[in-house]
Design an enzyme around this catalytic site. Sequence first.
Site, PDB file in Angstrom:
ATOM      1  N   CYS A  14      38.264  30.624  37.677  1.00 11.94           N
ATOM      2  CA  CYS A  14      39.528  31.007  38.295  1.00 11.94           C
ATOM      3  C   CYS A  14      39.312  31.350  39.765  1.00 11.94           C
ATOM      4  O   CYS A  14      38.967  30.483  40.551  1.00 11.94           O
ATOM      5  CB  CYS A  14      40.171  32.157  37.517  1.00 11.94           C
ATOM      6  SG  CYS A  14      41.902  32.423  37.960  1.00 11.94           S
ATOM      7  N   HIS A  66      40.327  30.077  31.773  1.00  8.31           N
ATOM      8  CA  HIS A  66      39.428  31.184  31.448  1.00  8.31           C
ATOM      9  C   HIS A  66      38.773  31.007  30.077  1.00  8.31           C
ATOM     10  O   HIS A  66      39.294  31.513  29.072  1.00  8.31           O
ATOM     11  CB  HIS A  66      40.215  32.497  31.427  1.00  8.31           C
ATOM     12  CG  HIS A  66      40.599  32.985  32.786  1.00  8.31           C
ATOM     13  ND1 HIS A  66      39.793  33.797  33.541  1.00  8.31           N
ATOM     14  CD2 HIS A  66      41.718  32.768  33.527  1.00  8.31           C
ATOM     15  CE1 HIS A  66      40.388  34.077  34.691  1.00  8.31           C
ATOM     16  NE2 HIS A  66      41.559  33.461  34.716  1.00  8.31           N
ATOM     17  N   GLU A 106      36.215  32.493  28.963  1.00  9.43           N
ATOM     18  CA  GLU A 106      35.771  33.789  28.448  1.00  9.43           C
ATOM     19  C   GLU A 106      36.902  34.483  27.700  1.00  9.43           C
ATOM     20  O   GLU A 106      36.657  35.370  26.882  1.00  9.43           O
ATOM     21  CB  GLU A 106      35.234  34.669  29.585  1.00  9.43           C
ATOM     22  CG  GLU A 106      36.263  35.409  30.438  1.00  9.43           C
ATOM     23  CD  GLU A 106      37.007  34.534  31.446  1.00  9.43           C
ATOM     24  OE1 GLU A 106      36.798  33.293  31.435  1.00  9.43           O
ATOM     25  OE2 GLU A 106      37.805  35.064  32.234  1.00  9.43           O
TER      26      GLU A 106
END
Lengths: 794, 277
Positions: free
Chosen positions: B96, B231, B233
């Site tokens: 990001c 994202h 994660e």
Amino acid sequence: MKAIQSHYRNESIQQSRRAAGIVENQPTDVELECLAQTWSEHCKHKIFASKIHHKDLETGEESVVDSIFKTHIMKPTHDMQKEVDWLLSVFHDNSGVIAWDDEWSVCMKAETHNSPSALDPYGGAMTGIVGVNRDILGTGLGARPIANTDVFCFGPPDWKGHIPENLFHPSRVLRGVHSGVRVGGNESGIPTINGAIIFDERYLGKPLVYCGTVGLMPRRLPDGRESHIKTPSAGDVVYMVGGRVGYDGIHGATFSSLELTDESPSSAVQIGDPITQKKMLDMLLEARDMGLITCITDNGAGGLSSSIGEMAEYTNGCKIDLAKVPLKQSGLSPWEILVSESQERMTVAVKPEDVDRFEKLANLHEVEATAVAEFTSTGMFHVEYNDDTVAYLPIEFLHDGVPQLQLESEWNPPEHTMFKAPQDSNHNNILIDLLARPNIASKETWVRQYDHEVIAQTAVKPFVGVERDGPADAGVIAPIHGNPRGLVVSNGIAPRYSDIDAGAMAAAAIDEAVRNAVCVGVDVDKIAGLDNFCWPDPIQSEKTPDGKFKLAQLVRANRELERICRAYRLPCVSGKDSMKNDYGKGVDKISIPPTLLFSLFGDHPDVRNTATSDFKNSGDKIYLVGESLEELGASEVSFMLREKASTNGIGGSVPSLDNPEKLFQSYRALSSLINSGIVKTAHDCSEGGLGVTLAEMCIGGRIGANVDIDGTGNCSLWSRLWGESLGRIVVAVSPQHESTFLNGMSGSTVTYLGNVEDSQLLNIIDGYEEIISVDVSTMVNSWQRTLDMTGGGV
Amino acid sequence: MYMPKVAVLFGFGINCDHETAAVFEMVGGKATRVHLNSFISGDDKLSNYDILAVPGGFSFGDHLGSGRLMGNRMRFSLREELSNFIQNGKPIIGICNGFQVLVKTGLLPGPDGNEPDFIQRASLTLNDTGRYEDRWVTLEFNQHSNCIWTRGMTTIDCPVRHGEGKYVMPNKESLRQLSDNNQIAVRYIDPDNIDANRDEVLPFPKSPNGSMMNIAGISDQTGLVFGLMPHPEAIYAQWLHPDYTRGTIPNVESEIEWEGQGLQIFRNAVEYVISKN
């Protein structure tokens, strides 16, 4: 005023002032400003602390309430504190703290930023959110903000009438507030996980902007201290950390304690910079873990005057040198430096031996930290500017000198034309119209612009379902990475019920917050609440001829708050009141409807066992938990039909909670069924009643349902379909779990409604009579269009 | 077993540092959150670490453009260190805002060869919708990529959370070269229209930003440096998937019972470092 006069006339006070070298028999400008901030309604909550002579003309009751806060909020919580071991810190700190498990505690605070948001929607709302984040950072020895909630109340977004002088159109307020909260939350890296937007004409006079934040901290710091207890001592060096002090935000606390007028100063609104704050936050949490902080609080209302003044109570004294305070621009006089509410500042106490490490850390993070004061034990709030003493006030006088107000309240139930259901109604059209009502319609395009999953913890997001556009009842997060243990955050708000009874309004707000949390499987034995009151001025005076009535509304709301919280064993751990939500004077005066926002946070044993509102699979069995009563007073459908001139009034019975203890048993049963993975679909009934609830569940699942509402309550079809009776939750359960569900709910009122169908139609019948048949795409369209900011009419 | 040391940058408005550190720890890394200034001052050294992660956030408030100030600070203060890091075969990821930073430092897409020249060749600009949004997308990984981060990955669902995520390059030629080099490591796809032309920009919201060729993330020519707007994660665990309560989310084979689809990216880098040592 009299208390201040007698202070300065006191001979021994004059003597001590002479010795300190300050004008002996009158206050300095610094002292007056300091007292004005500290004693403002905003900071001292004088109405909640007042002695109220309460008369109920309906029952003939006459009674005295010696502090609403102590009687109805603090006492019940302290009683509950004796029964549980997880209430760590209530009321006295910047937020309430509960033990979550052996390792972690959580805290929550909600604030309002109404007046600033009326004058400068963007700036006011942004400082609202970053301000409440600082309350969390200023809790105990510092907690980390991990989730935000936002609840807004605005005038109608399509308002075509008059806009009061100096105020903005609700659509502009909505846009500004939304951008402010978006920037404030997103840039701070804190997810916005839950919220609401409410519309009513009376919020034209003052919009309500409630910002809440949840914080997380280790129970013990590496040095062994308990994190929720501040440990300052005399001699500690007091730092101002973060931003600088400027002209912005002078008189914020005092101006927000008055009604808005066309002369309200927008310079009272602070200007925020979330990145300055984020840097400060990173730095201070490191400082906390290094054991460098003995005391921390935020600079909000009243600036340094409040922050250092409040912390100085711990050691009984402080000495501040205002000449050391770094400024945004030169030329501020000492009193302005003391009370300015410039943003992004924390006040932090550090032991003298730790100052080098503290300053080095600040340097690394490029955060400004300046020693501006020290704690003493002299009993004095001592302020210097270079070598001149500019204020010299006893700590005791500063904090406890404000006299108790004596107020009158008088309850006489308001009269309304009864709501009469129109004959020959087309319920299909009513459903489609209700879904488009701003209070019910989807806020997705607005909410999507908030980051709701930074920190990688958000299990139940604000929108759920196949297309991720169905409404969620509560936010669920698993904040410890790799651990499914969860926290639930929910809100309840029902301002329009105040039109009939503010007591019922309060009960409804609390019940809604609890039900929302139950719908995702909260552990009902570990829930805590925040009461956030926004009221019109309730003090009888020439400009408020109905003050006694408004105060009676406050008394009733708080009595209900105590009754329901005790029944739900729901302690209030923190709260806030904003008591001057009026615009103007005389006949043009606009007063908001008395509004309680009830926010809840609670434990969730495992986020893998939660439920969402969207219907899942064809064949799932739909049940109603709870029952409908004849309660159409102040319902969304009554307001809608009155606006369309299809009925004359909104009067009638407002939803009430006659037996909250029994409801709580069914909440407990349902929550534990969700926790055991038996129930995956649950949605609470609120605005628009059962009809709208079922429609939303079809929308989330993009699937149809066949439902029979016969037997859901001993009341009219209208009440069963559109009534907003409390305590109701719609549940869907797969056929193989149906019997486990029914066994688990034995003792609760549960009614079989029908099945989820592999169709695109919501069909509702009442016995043999067909009531509603609407296809899902029509409902989606109606629900999503009204407030679509990407091209809708807002 | 060797635990690769991961430096997770933080400070100045980076805000995904906690979860980014956490996911590396879950797959056998030893992650440390390091303030960027610690590398600049020399208190800590980039060469002490095996992996560098630049997490998401709003570095410097994205003033003057997303990732610009952070990118400059790295480009001017850590030039040598970054260059050595890559030439020593150590992986870097930017997620990001971190991807925006790597693009603006010039590490992505980077020059021909393995020696960074810190020249910016692409940009990430305002989404076609003109606004920041948080929404879930489906990603497809390039099976011909040499990127060490995306080995064995096929498709995953994860969120995007950005206002400036539209990947652009100055001309068709540079874009085609990127594609020919298989540096387009990951793209947005429409799972309901799997046969769609991958190069043709998907309609919103399947492509959340209107990126050229649906680019969600790219790697440099060494395959060590990888950046993406979405994202991964944020789907380290299955319970973070929006369809979790519906029981319809894709299964992940793993020793970690609850592993989500995104974790493999971080495991790939950790295992890559272990395999080299």
